[in-house]
Design an enzyme around this catalytic site. Sequence first.
Site, PDB file in Angstrom:
ATOM      1  N   SER A   1       0.836  -1.199   0.000  1.00 11.90           N
ATOM      2  CA  SER A   1       0.000   0.000   0.000  1.00 11.90           C
ATOM      3  C   SER A   1       0.870   1.247   0.000  1.00 11.90           C
ATOM      4  CB  SER A   1      -0.917  -0.007   1.227  1.00 11.90           C
ATOM      5  OG  SER A   1      -1.704   1.148   1.264  1.00 11.90           O
ATOM      6  N   GLY A   2       0.585   2.149  -0.929  1.00 18.88           N
ATOM      7  CA  GLY A   2       1.331   3.396  -1.022  1.00 18.88           C
ATOM      8  C   GLY A   2       2.548   3.339  -1.907  1.00 18.88           C
TER       9      GLY A   2
ATOM     10  N   THR B   1      -1.548   2.505  -8.269  1.00 17.19           N
ATOM     11  CA  THR B   1      -2.630   3.178  -9.013  1.00 17.19           C
ATOM     12  C   THR B   1      -2.061   4.153 -10.024  1.00 17.19           C
ATOM     13  OG1 THR B   1      -4.050   2.955  -7.071  1.00 17.19           O
ATOM     14  CG2 THR B   1      -4.732   4.538  -8.759  1.00 17.19           C
TER      15      THR B   1
ATOM     16  N   ASN C   1      -0.733   4.285   4.143  1.00 18.17           N
ATOM     17  CA  ASN C   1      -1.107   5.086   2.970  1.00 18.17           C
ATOM     18  C   ASN C   1      -2.400   5.838   3.291  1.00 18.17           C
ATOM     19  OD1 ASN C   1      -1.409   6.171   0.465  1.00 18.17           O
ATOM     20  ND2 ASN C   1      -2.003   4.282  -0.553  1.00 18.17           N
TER      21      ASN C   1
ATOM     22  N   SER D   1      -5.384   4.308   0.392  1.00 22.17           N
ATOM     23  CA  SER D   1      -5.123   2.903   0.101  1.00 22.17           C
ATOM     24  C   SER D   1      -6.349   2.263  -0.542  1.00 22.17           C
ATOM     25  CB  SER D   1      -4.764   2.158   1.384  1.00 22.17           C
ATOM     26  OG  SER D   1      -4.602   0.784   1.123  1.00 22.17           O
ATOM     27  N   SER D   2      -6.143   1.550  -1.645  1.00 18.89           N
ATOM     28  CA  SER D   2      -7.234   0.819  -2.296  1.00 18.89           C
ATOM     29  C   SER D   2      -7.538  -0.429  -1.494  1.00 18.89           C
ATOM     30  CB  SER D   2      -6.835   0.452  -3.734  1.00 18.89           C
ATOM     31  OG  SER D   2      -6.593   1.597  -4.501  1.00 18.89           O
TER      32      SER D   2
ATOM     33  N   GLY E   1      -0.465  -5.869  -2.560  1.00 22.37           N
ATOM     34  CA  GLY E   1       0.741  -6.654  -2.329  1.00 22.37           C
ATOM     35  C   GLY E   1       0.645  -7.497  -1.073  1.00 22.37           C
TER      36      GLY E   1
ATOM     37  N   GLU F   1       0.860  -8.619   2.607  1.00 24.09           N
ATOM     38  CA  GLU F   1       0.641  -7.839   3.816  1.00 24.09           C
ATOM     39  C   GLU F   1       0.916  -8.698   5.034  1.00 24.09           C
ATOM     40  OE1 GLU F   1      -3.203  -6.088   3.929  1.00 24.09           O
ATOM     41  OE2 GLU F   1      -2.817  -4.674   2.294  1.00 24.09           O
TER      42      GLU F   1
END
Length: 1468
Positions: A146-147, A151, A197, A200-201, A425, A427
């Site tokens: 994340s981050g 995107t 992030n 974050s998605s 990704g 985690e």
Amino acid sequence: MLKIRTLDSLNIMVAWMHVATVNITVGSHVWAEDPDESWIDGVVSKITGKDVEINTSNGKKITEKLSKIYPKDMEAPPGGVDDMTKLSYLHEPGVLQNLRTRYELNEIYGAPFGELSPHVFAVADVAYRAMVNEGKSNSILVSGESGAGKTETTKMLMRYLAYLGGRVATEGRTVEQQVLESNPVLEAFGNAKTVRNNNSSRFGKFVEIQFDKHGRISGAAIRTYLLERSRVCQVSDPERNYHCFYLLCAAPQEEVEKYKLGSPKNYHYLNQSKCYELVGVSDAQDYLETRRAMDIVGISGKEQEAIFRVVAAILHLGNIVFAKGKEVDSSVPKDDQAKFHLQTTAELLMCDAKALEDALCKRVMVTPEEVIKRSLDPRSATISRDGLAKTVYSRLFDWLVDKINNSIGQDPNSKFLIGVLDIYGFESFKSNSFEQFCINFTNEKLQQHFNQHVFKMEQEEYTKEKINWSYIEFVDNQDVLDLIEKKPGGIIALLDEACMFPKSTHETFANKLYQTFKNHKRFIKPKLSRTDFTIAHYAGDVPYQSDQFLDKNKDYVVPEHQDLLSASKCSFVSGLFPPLPEETSKSSKFSSIGSRFKLQLQSLMETLNSTEPHYIRCVKPNNKLKPAIFENINVMQQLRCGGVLEAIRISMAGYPTRRPFFEFINRFGILLPEALEGKLQLKTNGNTFLLDFIRITKVFLRAGQMAELDAKRAELLNAAAKIIQGRICTHISRKRFLAIRTASVDLQSICRGRLASKVYGNKRSQAAALKIQKNARRYQSRQAYKKLHVSVLVIQTGMRAMAARKELRSRNLNKAATLVQAQWRCRRAAVYYKKLKRGCIVTQTRWRGRVARRELRKLKMAARETGALKEAKDKLEKNVEELTWRLQLEKRLRTDLEEAKAQEVAKLQSQLQEMQRTIDETNELLEKERESAKKSIEEAHAVVQEKEVLVEDTGKIESLTEELEILKATLDSEKKRAEDAEAKYHELKVLEEKLANIESENRVLRQQAVSMTPNKFLSGRSRSVLQDLHSGSINQREPSEVEEKPQKYLNEKQQENQELLIRCIAQHLGFAGNRPVAACIIYKCLLQWRSFEVERTSVFDRIIQTIGNAIETQDNNEVLAYWLSNASTLLLLLQRTLKASGAAGMTPQRRRSSSATLFGRMTQSFRGAPQGVNIALINGGITSGVDTLRQVEAKYPALLFKQQLTAYVEKIYGMIRDNLKKEISPLLGLCIQAPRTSRASLVKGASRSVANSAGQQALIAHWQGIVKSLGKFLNTLKENHVPPFLVRKVFTQIFSFINVQLFNSLLLRRECCSFSNGEYVKAGLAELEHWCYDATMSTQVWLGMSSSIYGRPLVIHQKSKKTLDEISHDLCPVLSIQQLYRISTMYWDDKYGTHSVSPDVIANMRVLMTEDSNNAVSNSFLLDDDSSIPFSVDDLSKSMEQIDIADIEPPPLIRENIGFSFLLPRSD
């Protein structure tokens, strides 16, 4: 031949390489493990067995095992390498150092394509070229934590693919644009702030871009995976819930009030975390951007409103708190606040509040015998509430994705596609739940796919180079995948099985896992927990907490919730929960998120396996979210989780080092110089093992062999460096000795020369010193004398100046003292006068106040007495007597006036007779002279010379002619005097008629004064009317003022008719032909009701009030023109109908000045009301030819109504005129500035004629704008049938306004006072004149404009030859001397370069201006705009034709009323 030699040298060097045994030596640069930096570089200082002592770069000394250190490439490029397979040492520290180097140089994907490689554009380009050339679909997998920028990378890939695909537009936008425009919507509803992030998605996304057979984009689709539903109800600190909740709370105030929302701190689903706002992010701005993105995507306004209503309902739903009910294990809303949120939720979802409460607090169990309704305890009700919130939000998110896909459109006939996967990704947190389990399961799948792809690439490389690769070990993670997804014994299968049993808990689920996988090498049971378990993933061990696995895996909808929302009155909400088919409802209700996600992942993997994959690993340099910080440990963990290190391990298993022939020779050729020279030939000794390293295009080396070659190369370079250093030192020492010897010889020579030079210099110095002393003494003496002389002169000058200044100071003091004394005496006298005046005023004021107070006390005492009414009556009788006396006085004055008039007429007649007698005598004398002259000519002697006779006759004739001319002039003057006398006689007649009028109206007013009481009428009605007129707010009086007065002559029926009339005329009644219906209806009603003849009525005030209310909007010319037509027509009818006591006559025209307004003059005339009413306005002229209107005796209210109506006609006229002035003023400014703009374009290099034409066209455009405004205004007046007389007056004043503005602009700005500007203004006025003629305007309207006073003095040719008389009398007669002088001095010819008028003319003008100033005439050269009212009632009456009101149809509002039957036209 060169290729053969190179191959020989390579074989020999490789053979030598296997002989070398040294790898790490003292002085080698190596990498060692470090707990803080992961890897740190250093230099080997000592080797003891298998232990190595290293001096690190941070100044420390460490000891490490020889097997745990890696060599460092000291010849690596300073900017790193773009392809890490080209690294000389392919190991973890080498990869980490290369990434750090490129990050510090900003060598990341941020640069445009072409400047940097590798690049995301390059990956997209390779995928697109492969798809087009090979006809196979491709996919690009973007992963990272994340981050890390997944995107943004996806957006760049989409942008480049859309560019390559030809940008096929769909409804005006490209597919790439539509996909990118959907990002704000998906981010608002699918992204949230996490620890790592801010955006974050919380879902995965796979974008399929479809191409046709020509490689052009034909469609696209977005597929989402695993939305984190639990975040809706549970948020940990310092994270946030989904963005859409905070955006809605920051929406505009009207939106927030509509959904009954407040601060995010007030809602349970948001206040579980203390983070409500993001730094540098405006939720209010993001809300507006999200709404715009929804509009672009194709979501209608109604759907948007429904979406945010659902979001608000979820927030209110979270605030419904339950407490124990009266029954056992039951629950009810806790308090009034909970009930309020329950009611609000029901209103937003458009369902029944009681049904919503039952759906949350109760469950229905269907048995074969009966239907049982069971209550839920507060905890179960809370779980039911959260389940409903998660279900609604999940359905809403799925609806948004489907809506976006429908908007983008898909191509069912697409041949190829390129998929872009933006997936979360690997985690691993302190607390890992069901979401992390699914995410890591996905990454295990993708890692297997990645490993297979890397292994396949290695296989293709080795096959291409003909290397045996069968011994390379390929590590597969299939055992982890079997542990998770295998049926029936996988974790997901066991989780589904546990969810299907109602009594299962997370403890029973964990025990089932412990029993099933107790011997599995990838499954680890923690020692200190009974519900946790650990899975050994490829990226590391991850501990999972199974507390919420069961709740988060359940995906079925509670039947009560389904029935409630499917029955919603909102079509959007019911569409989210469509009714289930019967077979579905009868089957099992259980649905698993894990199973559904496994099927989605399986479909995704099938898609990826059918395409050619490309991988992009996004790495986040630090967790602080700041630039220029590179954390080694964090980056290494991401490389390990991303599978990069696993790919390195696969590569290390084979030949990690690969070098082309020329690079290998360039680097290691110094180890074997004979091979470079080609003198050493290859010996084929049958050693096939050595030949395995050399292939077709490259040299392949195993791990560690590159370090051995570098170590040997370093030893050889060290030995050569020592030899070079020895030779260099010898050369430097020899060179230094020779330089010292040469320097010593040169120094000796210089010293001897310097000594001789010193001796010679001393001798010269002595001789020069003597000469300098002599000259210095002489110079000092001369300077002392000059200084003394100058000092004497300065002292003398200063003394004389001091004396002069003293004298001047004395004189100035005397003069100043005199002036001060005079001023002081003047001031003292003025102060004394002011004090005396102030004292007098104060004394007078106090005395008058004292007298007034005495009078007030007397009046109060008199008022208390019973005889107060008698005194008032006596006072009124005195007023009547005074009026009688005034009438007698007026009669006497009239008698005197008649006598004076008779005397004047007799005198004028006598003068006329004398003039006539003088003329007759003059004619007789003239005849006699002519006869005598004729006789003298006949009797003349023939011998007389003709010349003399001619001279005598000519002189006599000339004398007679002059005498005749004198007589003619006298006759003309006498005729003129006679005409003046006749005009005066006519004026006397008019005055007589006026006097009769005044007498009759005085009688009327006298009767009014006698009949009315002094307190009620005068103070109640007239005073209020006059005060309202004086303040300009006659239309602001409340109707209650009029209605409170009792009407003496009106009954209740008439009051109802009046009310109906007022409501009728308040509407727009239109026109009957060119006759305003409202004015005709009012006149006929007033005439029928005999309102003009009553002494007290309120209908006039109400009509005036209605007109005042209608014209409050001063900017609406349509309304103003409508009421101007009605008011002027009604005024005309009153003018021709009303009379005061039978007197009729013509009123003189009123001359108005611009300094006094109409309402001010009316106030002055009303101050003496009712005795002092302005009779000239009341009586108005009655022209001949209108005898058909019935003349009525007007009372005071009717006369006052006529004056008020006259005031409103003039007021509406002024408002219409001022509106038109405001509209054309900006256009006039453009007309004045336009010539200056056109001259600026002349400098650009264009020809004079072209520039002038362009400038004239630009100016004409502005004039045409004025013409357009005038035309529109004229049409408005014509449509409302405004009298032509008023239309002409309006346009006359508008043209006068244009005249003044243009002329003043010419005289105020020199750049406007030019020849070309005169031509431009003249052309614009011609355009305006042409419009006047086209609009059938009277030529009188164009008065003052057709003969322009500006264009003429500016465009006169040969001005220098004109005299002052010609200019002022012939060319510009309307201009004053000041204006002519201003134009002459400011004029400049920018077209022909000619000069202005001659200097003599300028001088004469200056003399005349001086004389004018001496005569106290205004020196202003500017014109003033006339804002007066240029007409009177008489003018309006004379100009308008007779109006026939007999056939006017009444409006529908009063047509059926019996009280208005007299309005119906009578048929013959």
